[in-house]
Design an enzyme around this catalytic site. Structure first.
Site, PDB file in Angstrom:
ATOM      1  N   CYS A 134       6.336  -7.656   4.435  1.00 50.15           N
ATOM      2  CA  CYS A 134       7.546  -8.140   5.097  1.00 50.15           C
ATOM      3  C   CYS A 134       8.723  -7.208   4.832  1.00 50.15           C
ATOM      4  CB  CYS A 134       7.890  -9.543   4.621  1.00 50.15           C
ATOM      5  SG  CYS A 134       8.464  -9.592   2.920  1.00 50.15           S
ATOM      6  N   GLU A 198       8.895  -5.837  -9.436  1.00 48.52           N
ATOM      7  CA  GLU A 198       8.088  -6.986  -9.010  1.00 48.52           C
ATOM      8  C   GLU A 198       6.631  -6.569  -8.837  1.00 48.52           C
ATOM      9  OE1 GLU A 198       6.668  -7.670  -5.885  1.00 48.52           O
ATOM     10  OE2 GLU A 198       7.422  -6.005  -4.676  1.00 48.52           O
TER      11      GLU A 198
END
Length: 511
Positions: A134, A198
């Site tokens: 995304c 992340e």
């Protein structure tokens, strides 16, 4: 007095809790019903993107209809003999491109093999890989010609997405060879993510390799690049501990919510999680890790909630249907929303009806509010990022040395085959002179002797054809040795390697 924090909304939840959804919108629906647009601007990545090559907007010309063979004939005679295949990344990311454009460009994982096949059918593309999330849409290719390869891939992206080439050129970035390698290593290490370090992106890089296995076009260079990127991502996280703290959107959201509550009340806080999908499960995991062992989960069905409960046996997870969502919200201290709903979960009138003594204590937090969590550990994250860059620098040199060493592989193979032909011919002469009554033991001894002599003679030349970074020998020296051996033993071919590749591509497209 109840202390309630709502993390709610239709599109806000998609941006906040579901960063891997390719269908997320750019608008965010909040309790007030207002619409805002979230566009992430480049910050720490500005310096790196300065080295990205921006393209000039050009209209398609009739030249694109000329066959690759004609292009080959009209190009400089030694163009392909001097130009080495290049690793190129053509990318559009959250740092450079609005979400509406990324959504149009996104390629589902199931379509990656098809995309690789189509890309490799382009005249100047040998290998390809697709990294589509995304937050980014990046195509990695090995191009026989940098300029023509980029042009072909850009036109392919325009055709598949419906976005004009001129508009793609305004937002895309181009990186070649060492810069492309470093970029993927930074991506895998989490240095290019919205939340530094992340871990989800490393899993997505691993998935590229998994999907690419056995796919024609996911070749040695691209496969080696992505496998090395996985190694880099693991090493950075292990040696810098960059994954500690808020390293994903879900964990940052949990940390932010807990910052708003007194530390002494964390264990007893009444937590409500709406949605039990992938992001909802991550929120629950982070809550449990922070000591919150009791929570209510609202979901359409109980099946997913039961699976999460089974996995996290140390936590008390209570299932409630969607019909009881507002009632559960009234009893909760903190509400996390993580659903794919296209309509607001909470409207202004819903909040007004909640039995809160002072409505002013309600807080609605979005992606921008995660900056509080980010700021809390900024100095530590920057230090870890610097350590990670040092690791990436080392690994980039190792990968480039490995790729450089591939240049000499054809010569090594041809030299070994040349020596083996001579060995076998001389061995047959020797054995025929020794007669038919020679024993198997003697035959084996003579064979072993011939192999040993050949291997010892080839050892020196082979060592000087290797350029893997293990010694001070440069690529230029290695290539000079390769050309010398080619001349001495007649190993060179009449047609250059690049011209062979081009003609092979032409033949493939004409079938």
């Amino acid at each position: 007095m109840a202390f309630s924090t709502a993390l709610a909304g239709s599109k806000m939840e998609s941006l906040l809790f579901n960063p891997c959804s390719s269908s997320s919108s750019s608008s965010c629906s909040f309790l007030t019903g207002q619409q805002i647009r979230v566009l992430c601007k480049p910050n720490r990545n500005e310096k790196r993107f300065q080295r990205a090559v921006r393209c000039e907007v050009t209209a398609p010309s009739d030249a694109s209809t000329i066959s690759a063979l004609e292009q080959l004939k009209t190009s400089a005679p030694d163009r392909y003999t001097k130009e080495r295949s290049s690793i190129v990344v053509i990318g559009l990311s959250v740092h450079t491109t609005p979400v509406e454009m990324r959504e149009k460009l996104a390629i589902p994982e199931a379509e990656w093999p098809r995309a690789i096949g189509e890309l490799c059918n382009l005249n100047h593309i040998e290998e390809a890989a697709v990294l589509s999330t995304c937050n980014r849409m990046e195509i990695y290719v090995v191009a026989l010609s940098q300029h023509r390869g980029v042009k072909e891939v850009t036109e392919w992206m325009s055709k598949t997405s419906g976005i004009p080439v001129s508009e793609l050129c305004q937002h895309r970035f181009l990186l070649h060879n060492k810069d492309a390698t470093q970029h993927l290593f930074e991506v895998s290490a989490g240095l290019d993510s919205l939340v530094l370090g992340e871990g989800q992106i490393l899993a997505q890089v691993k998935q590229v390799v998994k999907v690419g296995q056995g796919v024609v076009g996911f070749g040695r260079n691209i496969s080696g690049l992505f496998k090395h990127a996985i190694t880099v991502g693991k090493r950075v996280r292990a040696e810098t501990n960059i994954a500690a703290g808020a390293v994903s959107v879900s964990s940052a959201a949990v940390e932010l919510a807990l910052m708003k509550l007194p530390e002494s009340s964390h264990a007893a806080a009444r937590m409500l999680v709406i949605g039990a999908g992938k992001m909802g499960k991550l929120v629950i995991k982070h809550l449990v890790a922070k000591g919150c062992t009791k929570m209510v989960v609202v979901n359409r069905s109980e099946e997913r909630v039961a699976a999460i409960r089974e996995e996290m046996k140390g936590a008390e997870i209570i299932y409630k249907p969607l019909s009881e969502m507002l009632t559960c919200a009234a009893e909760a201290d903190v509400v996390f929303t993580s659903t794919a709903s296209e309509t607001p979960l909470f409207l202004k009138e819903n909040v007004a009806d909640l039995p809160v003594v002072d409505p002013a204590i309600w807080g609605v937090y979005n992606v921008d509010d995660l900056k509080e969590v980010v700021a809390a550990n900024k100095e530590d994250r920057l230090r870890k990022a610097m350590e990670a860059q040092a690791i990436i620098g080392e690994e980039s040199k190792q990968f480039e040395a490995w790729r450089d060493s591939l240049e000499t592989v054809p010569t090594i193979k041809k030299l070994r085959a040349y020596a083996e032909r001579i060995r076998m011919a001389e061995l047959e002469k020797c054995l025929s002179k020794m007669g038919d009554d020679i024993s198997k033991k003697s035959r084996r001894a003579v064979d072993d002797l011939s192999r040993g002599i050949v291997n010892k003679l080839l050892h020196g030349p082979m060592q000087h054809l290797r350029c893997d970074g293990s010694d001070s020998r440069t690529l230029d020296e290695t290539l000079e040795n390769m050309h010398a051996l080619n001349r001495m033993f007649g190993l060179e071919t009449d047609t250059s390697l690049f011209e062979q590749k081009i003609r092979a591509k032409i033949e493939q497209t004409q079938k």
